[in-house]
Design a protein around this motif. Structure first.
Motif, PDB file in Angstrom:
ATOM      1  N   TYR A  25      11.074  30.699  -5.879  1.00 33.21           N
ATOM      2  CA  TYR A  25      11.094  29.413  -6.569  1.00 33.21           C
ATOM      3  C   TYR A  25      11.998  29.460  -7.800  1.00 33.21           C
ATOM      4  O   TYR A  25      12.729  28.499  -8.078  1.00 33.21           O
ATOM      5  CB  TYR A  25       9.678  29.008  -6.979  1.00 33.21           C
ATOM      6  N   PHE A  68      15.453  29.209  -6.586  1.00 32.21           N
ATOM      7  CA  PHE A  68      15.627  27.846  -6.088  1.00 32.21           C
ATOM      8  C   PHE A  68      15.901  26.878  -7.232  1.00 32.21           C
ATOM      9  O   PHE A  68      16.809  26.039  -7.154  1.00 32.21           O
ATOM     10  CB  PHE A  68      14.362  27.458  -5.325  1.00 32.21           C
ATOM     11  N   ARG A  69      15.143  26.997  -8.331  1.00 32.27           N
ATOM     12  CA  ARG A  69      15.342  26.112  -9.483  1.00 32.27           C
ATOM     13  C   ARG A  69      16.722  26.318 -10.097  1.00 32.27           C
ATOM     14  O   ARG A  69      17.427  25.352 -10.431  1.00 32.27           O
ATOM     15  CB  ARG A  69      14.270  26.371 -10.556  1.00 32.27           C
ATOM     16  N   PHE A  82       7.636  23.173  -3.165  1.00 34.32           N
ATOM     17  CA  PHE A  82       8.490  24.228  -2.638  1.00 34.32           C
ATOM     18  C   PHE A  82       7.726  25.081  -1.625  1.00 34.32           C
ATOM     19  O   PHE A  82       8.246  25.390  -0.548  1.00 34.32           O
ATOM     20  CB  PHE A  82       9.009  25.105  -3.779  1.00 34.32           C
TER      21      PHE A  82
END
Length: 251
Positions: free
Chosen positions: A109, A112-113, A133
């Motif tokens: 995550y 991903f951010r 997510f």
């Protein structure tokens, strides 16, 4: 070659909304739910007809005045890396690949951010929290893997992730994201090249890439791979930049 469906799913169409790829156009999607005991069969069959998966839904564009979005895949047997693609493979030779069950992690995550902030800060996923997510990764009713790319010489630093479906005729790159800090690595391209290797190792003939959109810079990279074909007018055919661009812009 045309394909017939083994099932009779119910299809629906979304309301028009702004197109994320081409300015001043509206998009609609044809979709059906992935549910029941034959989800893998349905996913296999509809992927061959240009559909893509998002969690427990299969969809493809169904726009009224536009035919620009075309599903793309690489024919593994016909793929030959270009000189620049071979350089990309060499630059990423230090990375390790690991296929895992579809399970979301905090490291994924965080990457991903960072990826969204750098590449898609104003996109539809920009506000996705960790629970959404996790749902994207874990809510899969079909054969899926999370393919991670790490640096063993840097405490297994996570560099790239791809949510990948395993089809009966290939692997489908559902969604991928990566560290954008080192542009020379071209990690997005590397992950596609590595999925060609994954498919070849498994004896599978195709790597499904998602949609190619003539005229969209975001999607132009898909035409740079040899052996690419698109699903157009009910069949898979070799990609032709000029011809398909003209048809897409003048449907």
């Amino acid at each position: 070659m045309r394909h017939t469906l083994p099932l009779a799913p119910q299809f629906y169409v979304t309301a028009p909304q702004p197109c994320p790829y081409l300015a001043d156009r509206l998009e609609r999607k044809l979709f059906t739910a992935l549910q029941g005991t034959n989800t893998d069969v349905l996913n296999d069959a509809l992927s061959k007809q240009g559909f893509r998966r998002s969690q427990n839904v299969l969809y493809r564009p169904s726009c009224l005045d536009c035919v620009a979005c075309m599903s793309a895949r690489i024919r593994v047997a016909d793929f030959k890396p270009s000189r620049s693609q071979r350089r990309i493979m060499n630059r990423n030779a230090d990375l390790a690949r690991k296929g895992n069950s579809p399970w979301a992690t905090e490291d994924q995550y965080a990457l991903f951010r960072k990826y969204l902030e750098h590449r898609h800060a104003d996109g539809g996923m920009a506000d996705m929290d960790i629970f959404e997510f996790a749902a994207m990764v874990e809510e899969t009713p079909v054969r899926s893997r999370v393919v991670e790319y790490t640096k063993p010489d840097a405490d297994n630093l996570l560099m790239g992730v791809c949510l990948t479906d395993v089809l009966d005729d290939g692997v489908s790159m559902v969604y991928s994201f990566f560290d954008t800090g080192d542009a020379r690595r071209s990690l997005g391209t590397h992950m596609i090249l590595d999925h060609v290797a994954i498919a070849r190792e498994a004896g599978l003939p195709y790597v499904y890439l998602g949609y190619w959109v003539p005229g969209s810079e975001k999607m132009a990279y898909k035409a740079r791979f040899t052996g690419v074909e698109i699903y157009h007018k009910g069949e898979w055919q070799p990609i032709k930049d000029d011809e398909h661009y003209a048809e897409a812009t003048n449907p």
